[in-house]
Write an enzyme that holds these catalytic residues in place. Structure first.
Site, PDB file in Angstrom:
ATOM      1  CG  MET A  82      -1.904  -1.226   1.125  1.00 21.63           C
ATOM      2  SD  MET A  82      -3.411  -1.062   2.083  1.00 21.63           S
ATOM      3  CE  MET A  82      -2.776  -1.009   3.712  1.00 21.63           C
ATOM      4  CG  LEU A 132       7.685   1.276  -1.009  1.00 17.97           C
ATOM      5  CD1 LEU A 132       8.609   0.876  -2.150  1.00 17.97           C
ATOM      6  CD2 LEU A 132       6.623   0.206  -0.778  1.00 17.97           C
ATOM      7  CG  HIS A 133       8.542  -0.262   5.990  1.00 16.12           C
ATOM      8  ND1 HIS A 133       8.912  -1.590   5.990  1.00 16.12           N
ATOM      9  CD2 HIS A 133       7.193  -0.257   6.156  1.00 16.12           C
ATOM     10  CE1 HIS A 133       7.838  -2.341   6.185  1.00 16.12           C
ATOM     11  NE2 HIS A 133       6.786  -1.562   6.272  1.00 16.12           N
ATOM     12  N   GLY A 165      11.320  -3.115   5.265  1.00 15.17           N
ATOM     13  CA  GLY A 165      10.673  -4.426   5.138  1.00 15.17           C
ATOM     14  C   GLY A 165      10.230  -4.696   3.699  1.00 15.17           C
ATOM     15  CG  HIS A 166       7.145  -2.314   1.908  1.00 17.50           C
ATOM     16  ND1 HIS A 166       6.928  -1.159   2.631  1.00 17.50           N
ATOM     17  CD2 HIS A 166       6.005  -3.035   1.995  1.00 17.50           C
ATOM     18  CE1 HIS A 166       5.710  -1.183   3.131  1.00 17.50           C
ATOM     19  NE2 HIS A 166       5.122  -2.311   2.776  1.00 17.50           N
ATOM     20  CD  GLN A 175      -5.970  -3.889   2.938  1.00 20.10           C
ATOM     21  OE1 GLN A 175      -5.899  -4.205   1.764  1.00 20.10           O
ATOM     22  NE2 GLN A 175      -5.011  -4.194   3.802  1.00 20.10           N
ATOM     23  CD  GLN A 209      -1.747  -8.934   4.159  1.00 20.37           C
ATOM     24  OE1 GLN A 209      -2.615  -8.080   4.236  1.00 20.37           O
ATOM     25  NE2 GLN A 209      -0.500  -8.637   3.863  1.00 20.37           N
TER      26      GLN A 209
HETATM   27  O1  PAF Z   1       0.002  -5.877   3.425  1.00 25.08           O
HETATM   28  C1  PAF Z   1      -0.457  -4.951   2.721  1.00 25.08           C
HETATM   29  O2  PAF Z   1       0.198  -3.933   2.505  1.00 25.08           O
HETATM   30  C2  PAF Z   1      -1.865  -5.070   2.141  1.00 25.08           C
HETATM   31  O3  PAF Z   1      -2.701  -5.748   3.010  1.00 25.08           O
HETATM   32  C3  PAF Z   1      -1.873  -5.727   0.749  1.00 25.08           C
HETATM   33  C4  PAF Z   1      -1.372  -7.158   0.777  1.00 25.08           C
HETATM   34  C5  PAF Z   1      -1.013  -4.897  -0.202  1.00 25.08           C
HETATM   35  C6  PAF Z   1      -3.302  -5.741   0.213  1.00 25.08           C
HETATM   36  O4  PAF Z   1      -3.838  -4.465   0.142  1.00 25.08           O
END
Ligand code: PAF
Length: 298
Positions: free
Chosen positions: A30, A33-34, A36-37, A61, A155
Protein backbone atom coordinates in the site's frame (compact mmCIF):
# COMPACT_ATOMS: atom_id res chain seq x y z
CA UNK A 1 17.08 2.22 -13.85
CA UNK A 2 13.70 3.78 -13.09
CA UNK A 3 10.84 1.29 -13.09
CA UNK A 4 8.06 1.72 -15.63
CA UNK A 5 4.92 3.07 -13.88
CA UNK A 6 1.62 1.68 -15.15
CA UNK A 7 -1.88 2.62 -13.97
CA UNK A 8 -4.16 0.12 -15.71
CA UNK A 9 -4.39 -3.66 -15.85
CA UNK A 10 -4.28 -3.53 -19.67
CA UNK A 11 -0.97 -1.56 -19.63
CA UNK A 12 0.42 -3.93 -16.99
CA UNK A 13 -0.41 -7.05 -19.04
CA UNK A 14 1.14 -5.52 -22.18
CA UNK A 15 4.28 -4.56 -20.24
CA UNK A 16 4.71 -8.04 -18.72
CA UNK A 17 3.82 -10.14 -21.79
CA UNK A 18 7.35 -10.34 -23.25
CA UNK A 19 8.89 -11.22 -19.85
CA UNK A 20 6.77 -14.12 -18.59
CA UNK A 21 9.25 -16.88 -19.53
CA UNK A 22 11.91 -15.54 -17.11
CA UNK A 23 9.62 -15.59 -14.09
CA UNK A 24 7.67 -12.74 -12.51
CA UNK A 25 8.04 -11.83 -8.86
CA UNK A 26 5.37 -9.62 -7.28
CA UNK A 27 5.41 -7.49 -4.12
CA UNK A 28 1.95 -6.08 -3.29
CA UNK A 29 2.04 -3.00 -1.04
CA UNK A 30 0.00 0.00 0.00
CA UNK A 31 3.06 2.21 -0.51
CA UNK A 32 4.93 4.22 2.14
CA UNK A 33 7.74 1.76 1.56
CA UNK A 34 10.12 0.90 4.38
CA UNK A 35 13.05 -1.45 4.75
CA UNK A 36 10.67 -4.43 5.14
CA UNK A 37 9.19 -3.83 1.67
CA UNK A 38 12.65 -3.30 0.20
CA UNK A 39 13.77 -6.66 1.62
CA UNK A 40 10.78 -8.27 -0.15
CA UNK A 41 11.74 -6.52 -3.40
CA UNK A 42 15.35 -7.69 -3.08
CA UNK A 43 14.20 -11.26 -2.49
CA UNK A 44 11.94 -11.00 -5.55
CA UNK A 45 14.90 -9.55 -7.52
CA UNK A 46 17.09 -12.55 -6.60
CA UNK A 47 14.50 -15.13 -7.60
CA UNK A 48 12.77 -13.75 -10.72
CA UNK A 49 13.57 -12.25 -14.11
CA UNK A 50 11.07 -9.40 -13.70
CA UNK A 51 9.92 -7.70 -10.48
CA UNK A 52 6.56 -5.94 -10.12
CA UNK A 53 5.65 -3.72 -7.17
CA UNK A 54 2.06 -2.63 -6.65
CA UNK A 55 1.14 0.50 -4.72
CA UNK A 56 -2.55 0.68 -3.91
CA UNK A 57 -4.10 1.92 -0.67
CA UNK A 58 -7.02 -0.49 -0.68
CA UNK A 59 -10.09 1.24 0.80
CA UNK A 60 -12.03 -1.99 1.33
CA UNK A 61 -9.68 -3.31 4.02
CA UNK A 62 -9.87 -0.25 6.28
CA UNK A 63 -12.47 -0.21 9.05
CA UNK A 64 -12.00 3.38 10.11
CA UNK A 65 -12.28 6.15 7.52
CA UNK A 66 -9.76 8.17 9.56
CA UNK A 67 -7.16 5.38 9.29
CA UNK A 68 -7.63 5.25 5.50
CA UNK A 69 -7.39 9.03 5.30
CA UNK A 70 -4.25 9.15 7.45
CA UNK A 71 -2.49 6.34 5.58
CA UNK A 72 0.75 7.83 4.22
CA UNK A 73 0.87 8.34 0.43
CA UNK A 74 4.41 8.89 -0.85
CA UNK A 75 4.47 7.61 -4.44
CA UNK A 76 7.50 9.55 -5.77
CA UNK A 77 9.66 8.45 -2.85
CA UNK A 78 8.34 4.87 -3.15
CA UNK A 79 9.23 4.70 -6.85
CA UNK A 80 12.76 5.97 -6.16
CA UNK A 81 13.24 3.36 -3.40
CA UNK A 82 11.72 0.62 -5.57
CA UNK A 83 14.18 1.50 -8.34
CA UNK A 84 17.12 1.04 -5.94
CA UNK A 85 15.73 -2.29 -4.76
CA UNK A 86 15.41 -3.53 -8.33
CA UNK A 87 11.72 -3.20 -9.28
CA UNK A 88 11.12 -3.23 -13.05
CA UNK A 89 7.45 -2.24 -13.05
CA UNK A 90 5.33 -0.28 -10.57
CA UNK A 91 1.59 -0.92 -10.84
CA UNK A 92 -0.18 2.03 -9.18
CA UNK A 93 -3.85 1.85 -10.14
CA UNK A 94 -6.61 4.27 -9.17
CA UNK A 95 -9.51 3.19 -6.96
CA UNK A 96 -11.74 3.31 -10.10
CA UNK A 97 -9.39 0.95 -11.97
CA UNK A 98 -9.57 -1.61 -9.15
CA UNK A 99 -13.23 -1.08 -8.23
CA UNK A 100 -15.05 0.25 -11.30
CA UNK A 101 -18.69 1.34 -11.08
CA UNK A 102 -20.88 -1.72 -10.57
CA UNK A 103 -18.17 -3.77 -8.82
CA UNK A 104 -20.07 -6.39 -6.80
CA UNK A 105 -17.77 -9.33 -6.00
CA UNK A 106 -16.15 -10.17 -2.67
CA UNK A 107 -13.65 -12.96 -2.05
CA UNK A 108 -14.34 -14.11 1.50
CA UNK A 109 -12.14 -16.64 3.30
CA UNK A 110 -14.06 -18.40 6.09
CA UNK A 111 -13.11 -20.18 9.30
CA UNK A 112 -10.62 -19.47 12.06
CA UNK A 113 -7.93 -18.25 9.67
CA UNK A 114 -9.94 -15.12 8.93
CA UNK A 115 -12.20 -14.88 11.98
CA UNK A 116 -9.72 -14.87 14.90
CA UNK A 117 -7.16 -12.24 15.95
CA UNK A 118 -7.40 -9.30 13.49
CA UNK A 119 -10.61 -10.73 12.02
CA UNK A 120 -12.27 -10.76 15.45
CA UNK A 121 -11.17 -7.20 16.21
CA UNK A 122 -11.57 -5.53 12.85
CA UNK A 123 -14.58 -7.53 11.65
CA UNK A 124 -15.10 -9.81 8.64
CA UNK A 125 -14.78 -6.98 6.18
CA UNK A 126 -11.06 -6.52 6.83
CA UNK A 127 -9.90 -9.88 5.44
CA UNK A 128 -12.67 -9.83 2.82
CA UNK A 129 -11.09 -6.58 1.61
CA UNK A 130 -7.59 -8.06 1.71
CA UNK A 131 -8.58 -11.33 -0.03
CA UNK A 132 -10.54 -9.50 -2.74
CA UNK A 133 -7.79 -7.03 -3.58
CA UNK A 134 -5.01 -9.65 -3.43
CA UNK A 135 -7.04 -11.93 -5.73
CA UNK A 136 -7.51 -9.02 -8.16
CA UNK A 137 -3.82 -8.08 -7.99
CA UNK A 138 -2.71 -11.69 -8.53
CA UNK A 139 -5.03 -11.95 -11.54
CA UNK A 140 -3.73 -8.68 -12.92
CA UNK A 141 -0.02 -9.50 -12.50
CA UNK A 142 -0.18 -13.31 -12.81
CA UNK A 143 3.16 -13.66 -11.03
CA UNK A 144 5.11 -16.87 -10.47
CA UNK A 145 5.87 -15.79 -6.89
CA UNK A 146 4.26 -13.22 -4.59
CA UNK A 147 6.11 -11.92 -1.53
CA UNK A 148 4.55 -11.01 1.83
CA UNK A 149 6.05 -9.99 5.19
CA UNK A 150 5.60 -12.26 8.22
CA UNK A 151 4.60 -9.25 10.35
CA UNK A 152 1.14 -9.69 8.87
CA UNK A 153 1.16 -13.38 9.76
CA UNK A 154 -2.61 -13.81 9.60
CA UNK A 155 -2.73 -12.10 6.20
CA UNK A 156 -0.21 -14.68 4.92
CA UNK A 157 -2.35 -17.56 6.24
CA UNK A 158 -5.51 -16.05 4.71
CA UNK A 159 -3.83 -15.45 1.33
CA UNK A 160 -2.38 -18.98 1.28
CA UNK A 161 -5.83 -20.42 2.04
CA UNK A 162 -7.42 -18.35 -0.74
CA UNK A 163 -4.73 -19.23 -3.30
CA UNK A 164 -5.11 -22.93 -2.51
CA UNK A 165 -8.91 -22.86 -2.49
CA UNK A 166 -9.19 -20.93 -5.77
CA UNK A 167 -6.31 -22.79 -7.45
CA UNK A 168 -4.44 -19.58 -8.26
CA UNK A 169 -1.11 -20.70 -9.77
CA UNK A 170 1.35 -18.68 -7.67
CA UNK A 171 3.86 -19.46 -4.94
CA UNK A 172 3.25 -17.38 -1.81
CA UNK A 173 6.62 -16.52 -0.25
CA UNK A 174 6.61 -15.24 3.37
CA UNK A 175 9.75 -13.39 4.45
CA UNK A 176 10.81 -12.70 8.07
CA UNK A 177 9.57 -9.56 9.83
CA UNK A 178 11.95 -6.67 9.30
CA UNK A 179 12.79 -4.94 12.62
CA UNK A 180 14.51 -1.79 13.81
CA UNK A 181 17.53 -2.31 16.09
CA UNK A 182 15.36 -2.11 19.23
CA UNK A 183 13.11 -4.81 17.79
CA UNK A 184 10.12 -2.72 16.65
CA UNK A 185 8.59 -4.31 13.55
CA UNK A 186 8.86 -1.97 10.58
CA UNK A 187 5.49 -0.66 9.44
CA UNK A 188 4.30 2.23 7.31
CA UNK A 189 2.21 3.25 10.34
CA UNK A 190 5.34 3.83 12.48
CA UNK A 191 5.87 7.18 10.73
CA UNK A 192 2.72 8.42 12.50
CA UNK A 193 4.24 7.88 15.97
CA UNK A 194 5.63 10.87 17.86
CA UNK A 195 9.12 10.43 19.33
CA UNK A 196 7.61 9.63 22.75
CA UNK A 197 5.18 7.11 21.21
CA UNK A 198 7.98 5.53 19.18
CA UNK A 199 9.87 5.01 22.43
CA UNK A 200 6.80 3.44 24.05
CA UNK A 201 6.30 1.17 21.02
CA UNK A 202 9.60 -0.56 21.80
CA UNK A 203 7.63 -2.33 24.56
CA UNK A 204 5.96 -4.50 21.86
CA UNK A 205 9.06 -6.42 20.81
CA UNK A 206 10.22 -6.44 24.46
CA UNK A 207 6.95 -8.11 25.43
CA UNK A 208 7.27 -10.74 22.69
CA UNK A 209 10.85 -11.31 23.76
CA UNK A 210 9.70 -11.82 27.38
CA UNK A 211 7.45 -14.63 26.14
CA UNK A 212 10.29 -16.05 24.04
CA UNK A 213 12.51 -16.03 27.15
CA UNK A 214 9.83 -17.86 29.14
CA UNK A 215 9.37 -20.32 26.25
CA UNK A 216 13.14 -20.94 26.17
CA UNK A 217 12.90 -21.65 29.93
CA UNK A 218 10.38 -24.41 29.18
CA UNK A 219 7.02 -22.64 29.68
CA UNK A 220 4.45 -24.21 27.31
CA UNK A 221 1.19 -22.90 28.83
CA UNK A 222 -0.29 -20.26 26.47
CA UNK A 223 -1.83 -18.35 29.40
CA UNK A 224 1.54 -17.99 31.14
CA UNK A 225 3.27 -17.01 27.91
CA UNK A 226 0.58 -14.43 27.13
CA UNK A 227 0.87 -13.26 30.77
CA UNK A 228 4.57 -12.52 30.21
CA UNK A 229 3.62 -10.34 27.23
CA UNK A 230 0.87 -8.51 29.14
CA UNK A 231 3.16 -7.84 32.14
CA UNK A 232 5.83 -6.26 29.94
CA UNK A 233 3.25 -4.12 28.13
CA UNK A 234 1.63 -3.08 31.42
CA UNK A 235 5.04 -1.98 32.74
CA UNK A 236 5.11 0.48 29.82
CA UNK A 237 1.52 1.56 30.53
CA UNK A 238 0.17 -0.20 27.43
CA UNK A 239 -3.05 -2.21 27.30
CA UNK A 240 -3.17 -4.69 24.38
CA UNK A 241 -6.30 -5.16 22.27
CA UNK A 242 -5.39 -8.83 22.25
CA UNK A 243 -2.55 -11.18 23.03
CA UNK A 244 -3.25 -14.61 21.57
CA UNK A 245 -1.36 -17.85 21.13
CA UNK A 246 -2.84 -20.09 18.44
CA UNK A 247 -1.78 -22.95 16.19
CA UNK A 248 0.51 -21.40 13.56
CA UNK A 249 -1.19 -23.22 10.67
CA UNK A 250 -4.91 -23.29 11.51
CA UNK A 251 -4.96 -20.28 13.90
CA UNK A 252 -7.16 -22.40 16.21
CA UNK A 253 -6.73 -22.02 20.00
CA UNK A 254 -4.29 -24.42 21.68
CA UNK A 255 -3.98 -25.77 25.23
CA UNK A 256 -0.20 -26.21 25.15
CA UNK A 257 2.58 -25.21 22.77
CA UNK A 258 3.67 -28.59 21.43
CA UNK A 259 3.70 -27.58 17.74
CA UNK A 260 4.62 -24.26 16.08
CA UNK A 261 2.38 -21.61 17.62
CA UNK A 262 1.74 -18.04 16.57
CA UNK A 263 1.96 -15.50 19.41
CA UNK A 264 0.26 -12.39 18.04
CA UNK A 265 -0.71 -9.07 19.57
CA UNK A 266 -2.28 -5.75 18.72
CA UNK A 267 -1.67 -2.62 20.77
CA UNK A 268 -2.70 0.98 20.30
CA UNK A 269 0.16 3.41 20.85
CA UNK A 270 -1.18 6.95 20.67
CA UNK A 271 -3.21 7.22 17.44
CA UNK A 272 -1.63 4.16 15.84
CA UNK A 273 -2.69 0.55 16.04
CA UNK A 274 0.37 -1.70 15.88
CA UNK A 275 0.48 -5.46 15.38
CA UNK A 276 3.36 -7.87 15.81
CA UNK A 277 3.96 -11.57 16.28
CA UNK A 278 6.52 -14.32 16.72
CA UNK A 279 6.28 -18.02 16.05
CA UNK A 280 7.16 -20.25 19.00
CA UNK A 281 8.62 -23.53 17.77
CA UNK A 282 9.45 -26.25 20.32
CA UNK A 283 13.17 -27.03 20.10
CA UNK A 284 14.01 -23.78 18.27
CA UNK A 285 15.49 -20.76 20.06
CA UNK A 286 14.94 -17.78 17.76
CA UNK A 287 14.61 -14.68 19.96
CA UNK A 288 14.16 -11.09 18.79
CA UNK A 289 17.47 -9.21 19.23
CA UNK A 290 16.83 -6.03 21.22
CA UNK A 291 19.53 -3.36 20.89
CA UNK A 292 18.86 -0.04 22.62
CA UNK A 293 18.97 2.78 20.02
CA UNK A 294 19.43 6.53 20.13
CA UNK A 295 16.15 8.22 19.28
CA UNK A 296 17.46 9.48 15.94
CA UNK A 297 15.63 6.58 14.29
CA UNK A 298 14.02 8.46 11.41
O1 PAF B 1 0.00 -5.88 3.43
C1 PAF B 1 -0.46 -4.95 2.72
O2 PAF B 1 0.20 -3.93 2.51
C2 PAF B 1 -1.86 -5.07 2.14
O3 PAF B 1 -2.70 -5.75 3.01
C3 PAF B 1 -1.87 -5.73 0.75
C4 PAF B 1 -1.37 -7.16 0.78
C5 PAF B 1 -1.01 -4.90 -0.20
C6 PAF B 1 -3.30 -5.74 0.21
O4 PAF B 1 -3.84 -4.46 0.14
Amino acid sequence: MSPRIVRTVAELRAELAPHRADGIGFVPTMGALHEGHLALLRAARDENGTVVLSIFVNPTQFGEAADLEAYPRTEDRDVALAAEAGADVVFAPSVEEMYPAGFATTVSVGGAVAETLEGALRGRSHFDGVATVVAKLLLAVQPDRAYFGAKDAQQVVVVRRMVEDLGIPVEIVARPTSRDADGLARSSRNTRLSDAERELAAALPRSLRAAQDAFADGVRDPRRLAGAVRDELAAAGLEPEYVEIVDAGSLEPIAEVVRPALLALAVRVGPVRLIDNVVLVPGVDDRIPLTPVERSHR
